[in-house]
Enzyme design. Sequence first.
Site, PDB file in Angstrom:
ATOM      1  N   CYS A   1     -12.557  13.400   3.499  1.00 45.30           N
ATOM      2  CA  CYS A   1     -11.987  12.676   4.638  1.00 45.30           C
ATOM      3  C   CYS A   1     -12.086  11.175   4.381  1.00 45.30           C
ATOM      4  O   CYS A   1     -13.175  10.635   4.158  1.00 45.30           O
ATOM      5  CB  CYS A   1     -12.734  13.047   5.925  1.00 45.30           C
ATOM      6  SG  CYS A   1     -12.302  11.988   7.322  1.00 45.30           S
TER       7      CYS A   1
ATOM      8  N   CYS B   1     -14.419   9.315   6.782  1.00 43.73           N
ATOM      9  CA  CYS B   1     -15.830   9.574   6.473  1.00 43.73           C
ATOM     10  C   CYS B   1     -16.266   8.737   5.275  1.00 43.73           C
ATOM     11  O   CYS B   1     -17.390   8.221   5.244  1.00 43.73           O
ATOM     12  CB  CYS B   1     -16.051  11.063   6.173  1.00 43.73           C
ATOM     13  SG  CYS B   1     -16.182  12.090   7.655  1.00 43.73           S
TER      14      CYS B   1
ATOM     15  N   ASP C   1      -6.786  -1.618  10.477  1.00 38.79           N
ATOM     16  CA  ASP C   1      -5.846  -0.615   9.969  1.00 38.79           C
ATOM     17  C   ASP C   1      -5.134  -1.203   8.751  1.00 38.79           C
ATOM     18  O   ASP C   1      -4.650  -2.337   8.783  1.00 38.79           O
ATOM     19  CB  ASP C   1      -4.821  -0.259  11.056  1.00 38.79           C
ATOM     20  CG  ASP C   1      -3.942   0.919  10.659  1.00 38.79           C
ATOM     21  OD1 ASP C   1      -3.992   1.940  11.354  1.00 38.79           O
ATOM     22  OD2 ASP C   1      -3.200   0.811   9.651  1.00 38.79           O
TER      23      ASP C   1
ATOM     24  N   HIS D   1     -17.878  13.038  11.705  1.00 40.41           N
ATOM     25  CA  HIS D   1     -16.571  13.651  11.467  1.00 40.41           C
ATOM     26  C   HIS D   1     -16.230  14.600  12.608  1.00 40.41           C
ATOM     27  O   HIS D   1     -16.635  15.758  12.621  1.00 40.41           O
ATOM     28  CB  HIS D   1     -16.502  14.403  10.137  1.00 40.41           C
ATOM     29  CG  HIS D   1     -15.127  14.969   9.908  1.00 40.41           C
ATOM     30  ND1 HIS D   1     -14.092  14.218   9.391  1.00 40.41           N
ATOM     31  CD2 HIS D   1     -14.605  16.180  10.197  1.00 40.41           C
ATOM     32  CE1 HIS D   1     -12.995  14.952   9.357  1.00 40.41           C
ATOM     33  NE2 HIS D   1     -13.280  16.154   9.840  1.00 40.41           N
TER      34      HIS D   1
ATOM     35  N   GLY E   1       1.482  12.951  15.899  1.00 42.42           N
ATOM     36  CA  GLY E   1       1.546  11.815  14.993  1.00 42.42           C
ATOM     37  C   GLY E   1       0.245  11.501  14.288  1.00 42.42           C
ATOM     38  O   GLY E   1       0.143  10.484  13.601  1.00 42.42           O
TER      39      GLY E   1
ATOM     40  N   THR F   1      -2.248  11.345  11.481  1.00 46.26           N
ATOM     41  CA  THR F   1      -2.146  11.480  10.022  1.00 46.26           C
ATOM     42  C   THR F   1      -3.517  11.532   9.365  1.00 46.26           C
ATOM     43  O   THR F   1      -3.645  12.069   8.267  1.00 46.26           O
ATOM     44  CB  THR F   1      -1.329  10.324   9.399  1.00 46.26           C
ATOM     45  OG1 THR F   1      -1.960   9.085   9.712  1.00 46.26           O
ATOM     46  CG2 THR F   1       0.099  10.326   9.922  1.00 46.26           C
TER      47      THR F   1
ATOM     48  N   HIS G   1      -9.534  12.574  11.550  1.00 48.30           N
ATOM     49  CA  HIS G   1     -10.883  12.111  11.917  1.00 48.30           C
ATOM     50  C   HIS G   1     -10.662  11.218  13.122  1.00 48.30           C
ATOM     51  O   HIS G   1      -9.925  10.225  13.020  1.00 48.30           O
ATOM     52  CB  HIS G   1     -11.512  11.370  10.733  1.00 48.30           C
ATOM     53  CG  HIS G   1     -12.862  10.774  10.993  1.00 48.30           C
ATOM     54  ND1 HIS G   1     -13.932  10.923  10.117  1.00 48.30           N
ATOM     55  CD2 HIS G   1     -13.318   9.981  11.990  1.00 48.30           C
ATOM     56  CE1 HIS G   1     -14.981  10.271  10.591  1.00 48.30           C
ATOM     57  NE2 HIS G   1     -14.629   9.677  11.727  1.00 48.30           N
TER      58      HIS G   1
ATOM     59  N   HIS H   1      -9.952   8.723  15.881  1.00 45.88           N
ATOM     60  CA  HIS H   1      -9.876   7.258  15.938  1.00 45.88           C
ATOM     61  C   HIS H   1      -8.851   6.877  16.978  1.00 45.88           C
ATOM     62  O   HIS H   1      -7.949   7.658  17.315  1.00 45.88           O
ATOM     63  CB  HIS H   1      -9.458   6.682  14.577  1.00 45.88           C
ATOM     64  CG  HIS H   1      -8.123   7.187  14.117  1.00 45.88           C
ATOM     65  ND1 HIS H   1      -7.961   8.416  13.519  1.00 45.88           N
ATOM     66  CD2 HIS H   1      -6.881   6.647  14.203  1.00 45.88           C
ATOM     67  CE1 HIS H   1      -6.695   8.613  13.258  1.00 45.88           C
ATOM     68  NE2 HIS H   1      -6.000   7.556  13.663  1.00 45.88           N
TER      69      HIS H   1
ATOM     70  N   HIS I   1      -6.197   3.484  18.063  1.00 43.24           N
ATOM     71  CA  HIS I   1      -5.581   2.248  17.583  1.00 43.24           C
ATOM     72  C   HIS I   1      -5.646   1.200  18.679  1.00 43.24           C
ATOM     73  O   HIS I   1      -5.284   1.478  19.832  1.00 43.24           O
ATOM     74  CB  HIS I   1      -4.097   2.460  17.264  1.00 43.24           C
ATOM     75  CG  HIS I   1      -3.815   3.390  16.139  1.00 43.24           C
ATOM     76  ND1 HIS I   1      -3.354   2.962  14.916  1.00 43.24           N
ATOM     77  CD2 HIS I   1      -3.919   4.736  16.052  1.00 43.24           C
ATOM     78  CE1 HIS I   1      -3.183   4.017  14.127  1.00 43.24           C
ATOM     79  NE2 HIS I   1      -3.510   5.107  14.790  1.00 43.24           N
TER      80      HIS I   1
HETATM   81  P1  5GP Z   1      -2.942   8.113  12.863  1.00 43.26           P
HETATM   82  O1  5GP Z   1      -1.487   8.313  12.552  1.00 43.26           O
HETATM   83  O2  5GP Z   1      -3.789   9.250  12.324  1.00 43.26           O
HETATM   84  O3  5GP Z   1      -3.197   7.811  14.299  1.00 43.26           O
HETATM   85  O4  5GP Z   1      -3.324   6.781  12.127  1.00 43.26           O
HETATM   86  C1  5GP Z   1      -3.965   6.701  10.907  1.00 43.26           C
HETATM   87  C2  5GP Z   1      -4.015   5.244  10.527  1.00 43.26           C
HETATM   88  O5  5GP Z   1      -4.954   5.088   9.484  1.00 43.26           O
HETATM   89  C3  5GP Z   1      -2.682   4.690  10.009  1.00 43.26           C
HETATM   90  O6  5GP Z   1      -2.237   3.653  10.887  1.00 43.26           O
HETATM   91  C4  5GP Z   1      -3.017   4.164   8.618  1.00 43.26           C
HETATM   92  O7  5GP Z   1      -2.422   2.918   8.334  1.00 43.26           O
HETATM   93  C5  5GP Z   1      -4.526   4.068   8.637  1.00 43.26           C
HETATM   94  N1  5GP Z   1      -5.147   4.327   7.354  1.00 43.26           N
HETATM   95  C6  5GP Z   1      -4.921   5.392   6.546  1.00 43.26           C
HETATM   96  N2  5GP Z   1      -5.703   5.312   5.455  1.00 43.26           N
HETATM   97  C7  5GP Z   1      -6.462   4.194   5.587  1.00 43.26           C
HETATM   98  C8  5GP Z   1      -7.447   3.567   4.786  1.00 43.26           C
HETATM   99  O8  5GP Z   1      -7.822   4.033   3.701  1.00 43.26           O
HETATM  100  N3  5GP Z   1      -7.998   2.416   5.246  1.00 43.26           N
HETATM  101  C9  5GP Z   1      -7.619   1.871   6.433  1.00 43.26           C
HETATM  102  N4  5GP Z   1      -8.220   0.737   6.785  1.00 43.26           N
HETATM  103  N5  5GP Z   1      -6.686   2.423   7.225  1.00 43.26           N
HETATM  104  C10 5GP Z   1      -6.108   3.571   6.814  1.00 43.26           C
HETATM  105 ZN    ZN Z   2     -14.117  12.344   8.611  1.00 42.83          ZN
END
Ligand code: 5GP
Ligand code: ZN
Length: 137
Positions: free
Chosen positions: A4, A7, A30, A46, A92, A94, A97, A99, A101
Amino acid sequence: MTDCVFCKIVAKQIPATVVHEDEATLAFMDIGQVNPGHVLVACKAHVENVYGLADAQAAAVFHAAARVARAIRAAFNPPGLSIYQANGIPAGQTVLHFHLHLLPRHDADGMQLVWPVKNPPREKLEEYAAQIRAQLA
Ligand code: 5GP
Ligand code: ZN
Protein backbone atom coordinates in the site's frame (compact mmCIF):
# COMPACT_ATOMS: atom_id res chain seq x y z
CA MET A 1 -0.08 -3.41 4.42
CA THR A 2 3.09 -4.12 2.46
CA ASP A 3 2.03 -3.05 -1.04
CA CYS A 4 0.00 0.00 0.00
CA VAL A 5 1.55 3.28 -1.15
CA PHE A 6 0.12 5.29 1.75
CA CYS A 7 1.32 2.73 4.31
CA LYS A 8 4.76 3.15 2.76
CA ILE A 9 4.48 6.92 3.13
CA VAL A 10 3.38 6.56 6.76
CA ALA A 11 6.33 4.22 7.39
CA LYS A 12 8.69 6.71 5.67
CA GLN A 13 9.68 4.02 3.18
CA ILE A 14 8.86 6.36 0.31
CA PRO A 15 9.09 10.14 0.45
CA ALA A 16 6.17 12.51 0.87
CA THR A 17 5.92 16.20 1.63
CA VAL A 18 4.34 16.17 5.07
CA VAL A 19 2.50 19.15 6.52
CA HIS A 20 1.11 17.61 9.71
CA GLU A 21 1.59 14.45 11.72
CA ASP A 22 0.06 13.20 14.96
CA GLU A 23 -0.44 9.85 16.62
CA ALA A 24 -3.25 8.73 14.32
CA THR A 25 -2.97 10.82 11.13
CA LEU A 26 -0.55 12.02 8.49
CA ALA A 27 -1.29 14.98 6.21
CA PHE A 28 0.85 15.37 3.10
CA MET A 29 0.80 17.12 -0.27
CA ASP A 30 -1.14 15.26 -2.96
CA ILE A 31 1.34 14.46 -5.71
CA GLY A 32 -1.19 15.59 -8.36
CA GLN A 33 -1.85 19.13 -6.93
CA VAL A 34 -5.18 19.79 -8.67
CA ASN A 35 -4.74 23.28 -7.24
CA PRO A 36 -1.77 24.59 -5.21
CA GLY A 37 -2.14 23.58 -1.57
CA HIS A 38 -3.96 20.29 -2.30
CA VAL A 39 -3.39 18.12 0.80
CA LEU A 40 -4.35 14.56 1.71
CA VAL A 41 -5.19 13.66 5.29
CA ALA A 42 -4.77 9.92 5.87
CA CYS A 43 -5.15 7.76 8.91
CA LYS A 44 -1.86 6.11 9.79
CA ALA A 45 -3.31 2.65 10.24
CA HIS A 46 -4.20 0.75 7.10
CA VAL A 47 -7.95 1.19 6.99
CA GLU A 48 -9.28 0.81 3.47
CA ASN A 49 -12.29 3.10 3.65
CA VAL A 50 -14.74 4.95 5.88
CA TYR A 51 -16.50 1.74 6.87
CA GLY A 52 -13.46 0.48 8.74
CA LEU A 53 -12.66 3.60 10.74
CA ALA A 54 -12.75 3.25 14.51
CA ASP A 55 -14.48 6.16 16.27
CA ALA A 56 -11.17 7.55 17.50
CA GLN A 57 -9.65 7.36 14.01
CA ALA A 58 -12.65 9.13 12.48
CA ALA A 59 -12.41 11.86 15.09
CA ALA A 60 -8.65 12.21 14.64
CA VAL A 61 -8.88 12.48 10.84
CA PHE A 62 -11.47 15.24 10.92
CA HIS A 63 -9.72 17.03 13.75
CA ALA A 64 -6.54 17.10 11.68
CA ALA A 65 -8.47 18.02 8.52
CA ALA A 66 -10.08 21.06 10.13
CA ARG A 67 -6.71 22.26 11.44
CA VAL A 68 -4.94 21.79 8.12
CA ALA A 69 -7.85 23.38 6.22
CA ARG A 70 -7.46 26.52 8.33
CA ALA A 71 -3.72 26.51 7.62
CA ILE A 72 -4.36 26.16 3.86
CA ARG A 73 -6.78 29.09 4.03
CA ALA A 74 -4.26 31.20 5.90
CA ALA A 75 -1.42 30.27 3.53
CA PHE A 76 -3.17 30.43 0.12
CA ASN A 77 -6.36 32.41 0.78
CA PRO A 78 -8.36 30.40 -1.80
CA PRO A 79 -11.90 31.64 -2.36
CA GLY A 80 -13.16 28.09 -1.72
CA LEU A 81 -12.05 24.71 -0.40
CA SER A 82 -13.61 21.34 -1.12
CA ILE A 83 -13.30 18.21 0.99
CA TYR A 84 -13.45 15.04 -1.09
CA GLN A 85 -13.40 11.53 0.22
CA ALA A 86 -13.99 8.47 -1.97
CA ASN A 87 -14.87 4.94 -0.89
CA GLY A 88 -14.61 2.23 -3.52
CA ILE A 89 -13.67 2.29 -7.17
CA PRO A 90 -17.09 3.52 -8.45
CA ALA A 91 -16.77 6.47 -6.08
CA GLY A 92 -13.40 7.34 -7.60
CA GLN A 93 -11.11 5.90 -4.93
CA THR A 94 -7.75 5.05 -6.46
CA VAL A 95 -5.66 4.49 -3.31
CA LEU A 96 -7.37 1.96 -1.07
CA HIS A 97 -6.14 3.45 2.21
CA PHE A 98 -8.52 5.90 3.89
CA HIS A 99 -7.77 9.55 3.15
CA LEU A 100 -9.60 12.76 2.46
CA HIS A 101 -8.68 15.56 0.10
CA LEU A 102 -8.42 19.18 1.17
CA LEU A 103 -8.65 20.97 -2.14
CA PRO A 104 -8.37 24.76 -2.46
CA ARG A 105 -10.90 25.97 -5.03
CA HIS A 106 -10.98 28.86 -7.45
CA ASP A 107 -13.50 30.17 -9.94
CA ALA A 108 -13.44 28.14 -13.17
CA ASP A 109 -10.62 25.90 -11.91
CA GLY A 110 -11.76 22.97 -14.05
CA MET A 111 -12.87 20.75 -11.18
CA GLN A 112 -16.12 18.98 -11.99
CA LEU A 113 -18.51 16.94 -9.94
CA VAL A 114 -21.69 16.11 -11.80
CA TRP A 115 -24.56 16.06 -9.32
CA PRO A 116 -27.53 14.44 -11.06
CA VAL A 117 -30.33 15.28 -8.62
CA LYS A 118 -33.51 13.22 -8.77
CA ASN A 119 -35.64 15.35 -6.41
CA PRO A 120 -37.90 12.43 -5.40
CA PRO A 121 -41.15 13.02 -3.53
CA ARG A 122 -41.00 13.29 0.27
CA GLU A 123 -42.42 9.75 0.66
CA LYS A 124 -39.30 8.44 -1.05
CA LEU A 125 -37.09 10.37 1.38
CA GLU A 126 -39.03 8.80 4.26
CA GLU A 127 -38.62 5.35 2.72
CA TYR A 128 -34.86 5.76 2.24
CA ALA A 129 -34.44 7.22 5.73
CA ALA A 130 -36.35 4.33 7.30
CA GLN A 131 -33.94 1.87 5.69
CA ILE A 132 -30.93 3.74 7.11
CA ARG A 133 -32.49 4.25 10.57
CA ALA A 134 -33.22 0.52 10.77
CA GLN A 135 -29.49 -0.14 10.40
CA LEU A 136 -28.55 2.50 12.97
CA ALA A 137 -30.92 1.08 15.61
P1 5GP B 1 -8.33 9.01 -4.44
O1 5GP B 1 -8.73 9.00 -5.89
O2 5GP B 1 -8.04 7.61 -3.94
O3 5GP B 1 -9.28 9.76 -3.58
O4 5GP B 1 -7.02 9.86 -4.40
C1 5GP B 1 -5.74 9.35 -4.36
C2 5GP B 1 -4.79 10.52 -4.45
O5 5GP B 1 -3.51 10.08 -4.07
C3 5GP B 1 -4.66 11.09 -5.87
O6 5GP B 1 -5.11 12.45 -5.87
C4 5GP B 1 -3.17 10.98 -6.17
O7 5GP B 1 -2.64 12.12 -6.81
C5 5GP B 1 -2.55 10.78 -4.81
N1 5GP B 1 -1.37 9.94 -4.82
C6 5GP B 1 -1.25 8.72 -5.39
N2 5GP B 1 -0.01 8.23 -5.17
C7 5GP B 1 0.65 9.14 -4.41
C8 5GP B 1 1.95 9.21 -3.86
O8 5GP B 1 2.79 8.31 -4.01
N3 5GP B 1 2.28 10.32 -3.15
C9 5GP B 1 1.39 11.33 -2.96
N4 5GP B 1 1.82 12.37 -2.25
N5 5GP B 1 0.15 11.31 -3.46
C10 5GP B 1 -0.23 10.23 -4.18
ZN1 ZN C 1 -2.27 1.36 3.66
